[in-house]
Motif scaffolding. Structure first.
Motif, PDB file in Angstrom:
ATOM      1  N   THR A  69     -10.293 -58.982  18.387  1.00 19.03           N
ATOM      2  CA  THR A  69      -9.604 -59.793  19.536  1.00 19.03           C
ATOM      3  C   THR A  69      -7.992 -59.508  19.221  1.00 19.03           C
ATOM      4  OG1 THR A  69      -9.486 -61.745  18.126  1.00 19.03           O
ATOM      5  CG2 THR A  69     -10.875 -61.511  19.954  1.00 19.03           C
ATOM      6  N   TYR A  70      -7.712 -58.742  18.201  1.00 17.16           N
ATOM      7  CA  TYR A  70      -6.373 -58.542  17.645  1.00 17.16           C
ATOM      8  C   TYR A  70      -5.878 -57.738  18.651  1.00 17.16           C
ATOM      9  CZ  TYR A  70      -2.550 -57.326  14.835  1.00 17.16           C
ATOM     10  OH  TYR A  70      -1.216 -56.994  14.332  1.00 17.16           O
ATOM     11  N   LYS A  71      -4.666 -58.191  19.131  1.00 16.80           N
ATOM     12  CA  LYS A  71      -3.661 -57.327  20.313  1.00 16.80           C
ATOM     13  C   LYS A  71      -2.362 -57.071  19.475  1.00 16.80           C
ATOM     14  CE  LYS A  71      -6.251 -57.785  23.591  1.00 16.80           C
ATOM     15  NZ  LYS A  71      -7.562 -56.871  23.871  1.00 16.80           N
ATOM     16  N   VAL A  72      -2.041 -55.861  19.708  1.00 17.12           N
ATOM     17  CA  VAL A  72      -0.702 -55.477  19.454  1.00 17.12           C
ATOM     18  C   VAL A  72       0.385 -55.546  20.295  1.00 17.12           C
ATOM     19  CG1 VAL A  72       0.969 -53.349  18.362  1.00 17.12           C
ATOM     20  CG2 VAL A  72      -1.851 -53.698  17.463  1.00 17.12           C
ATOM     21  N   ASP A  73       1.424 -56.050  19.874  1.00 20.28           N
ATOM     22  CA  ASP A  73       2.653 -56.385  21.043  1.00 20.28           C
ATOM     23  C   ASP A  73       3.491 -54.823  20.739  1.00 20.28           C
ATOM     24  OD1 ASP A  73       4.581 -57.019  22.771  1.00 20.28           O
ATOM     25  OD2 ASP A  73       5.480 -58.633  21.153  1.00 20.28           O
ATOM     26  N   ALA A  74       3.318 -54.117  21.949  1.00 17.68           N
ATOM     27  CA  ALA A  74       3.943 -52.908  21.825  1.00 17.68           C
ATOM     28  C   ALA A  74       5.602 -53.060  21.881  1.00 17.68           C
ATOM     29  CB  ALA A  74       3.630 -52.117  22.926  1.00 17.68           C
ATOM     30  N   LYS A  75       6.017 -53.864  22.461  1.00 18.81           N
ATOM     31  CA  LYS A  75       7.573 -53.941  22.532  1.00 18.81           C
ATOM     32  C   LYS A  75       8.179 -54.492  21.107  1.00 18.81           C
ATOM     33  CE  LYS A  75       7.999 -54.885  27.333  1.00 18.81           C
ATOM     34  NZ  LYS A  75       8.312 -55.768  28.554  1.00 18.81           N
ATOM     35  N   ASN A  80      10.968 -53.089  16.108  1.00 19.12           N
ATOM     36  CA  ASN A  80      10.719 -52.824  14.601  1.00 19.12           C
ATOM     37  C   ASN A  80      10.946 -51.532  14.031  1.00 19.12           C
ATOM     38  OD1 ASN A  80      10.312 -55.770  14.409  1.00 19.12           O
ATOM     39  ND2 ASN A  80       8.084 -55.656  14.149  1.00 19.12           N
ATOM     40  N   LEU A  81      10.015 -50.675  14.924  1.00 18.25           N
ATOM     41  CA  LEU A  81      10.575 -49.215  14.381  1.00 18.25           C
ATOM     42  C   LEU A  81      11.874 -48.790  14.631  1.00 18.25           C
ATOM     43  CD1 LEU A  81       7.228 -47.554  15.801  1.00 18.25           C
ATOM     44  CD2 LEU A  81       7.754 -47.771  13.431  1.00 18.25           C
ATOM     45  N   ILE A  82      12.650 -49.123  15.742  1.00 19.29           N
ATOM     46  CA  ILE A  82      13.910 -48.636  16.014  1.00 19.29           C
ATOM     47  C   ILE A  82      14.609 -49.080  14.804  1.00 19.29           C
ATOM     48  CG2 ILE A  82      15.837 -49.017  17.433  1.00 19.29           C
ATOM     49  CD1 ILE A  82      13.752 -48.900  19.920  1.00 19.29           C
ATOM     50  N   ASN A  83      14.449 -50.589  14.612  1.00 17.81           N
ATOM     51  CA  ASN A  83      15.563 -51.119  13.685  1.00 17.81           C
ATOM     52  C   ASN A  83      15.148 -50.546  12.120  1.00 17.81           C
ATOM     53  OD1 ASN A  83      16.488 -53.033  15.225  1.00 17.81           O
ATOM     54  ND2 ASN A  83      14.927 -54.659  15.210  1.00 17.81           N
ATOM     55  N   TYR A  84      14.047 -50.401  11.954  1.00 23.24           N
ATOM     56  CA  TYR A  84      13.606 -49.710  10.495  1.00 23.24           C
ATOM     57  C   TYR A  84      14.525 -48.330  10.220  1.00 23.24           C
ATOM     58  CZ  TYR A  84      11.066 -47.484   6.799  1.00 23.24           C
ATOM     59  OH  TYR A  84      10.832 -46.716   5.592  1.00 23.24           O
ATOM     60  N   TYR A  85      14.381 -47.648  11.411  1.00 21.48           N
ATOM     61  CA  TYR A  85      14.986 -46.174  11.356  1.00 21.48           C
ATOM     62  C   TYR A  85      16.401 -46.085  11.556  1.00 21.48           C
ATOM     63  CZ  TYR A  85      10.446 -44.017  10.684  1.00 21.48           C
ATOM     64  OH  TYR A  85       9.320 -43.548  10.326  1.00 21.48           O
TER      65      TYR A  85
END
Length: 87
Positions: A69-75, A80-85
């Motif tokens: 039942t685990y769902k990933v919030d794509a947005k 988070n990826l943008i902020n990381y890079y």
């Protein structure tokens, strides 16, 4: 025509190569790698850096994954990826 004993001694190329391979094997056996872990490194392995709140969150995520039942919030993931890079 008679040929007498020439100056060349008896040579067995197979035996010579065998002796050379034995030398290299003995040399490799003599030098072995060793690993020593310091007491500081050992203490770092036993310490847990996960706080109790984080451990509860990790357990909940693992339970959701096991249940399927685990769902990933794509947005949120993209943000988070943008902020990381950017950093």
């Amino acid at each position: 025509m008679k040929i007498f004993n020439s100056a060349i001694s008896q040579v067995n190329p197979y035996k010579r190569s065998q002796q050379q391979s034995e030398k290299t094997q003995n040399a490799s056996k003599a030098s072995t790698d060793q690993l020593e872990i310091s007491s500081a490194a050992k203490s770092m392995q036993t310490k847990t850096t996960v706080g109790p709140e984080r451990a509860d969150r990790i357990a909940a995520i693992k339970a959701d994954i096991d249940a399927g039942t685990y769902k990933v919030d794509a947005k949120q993931l993209a943000s988070n990826l943008i902020n990381y890079y950017r950093i």
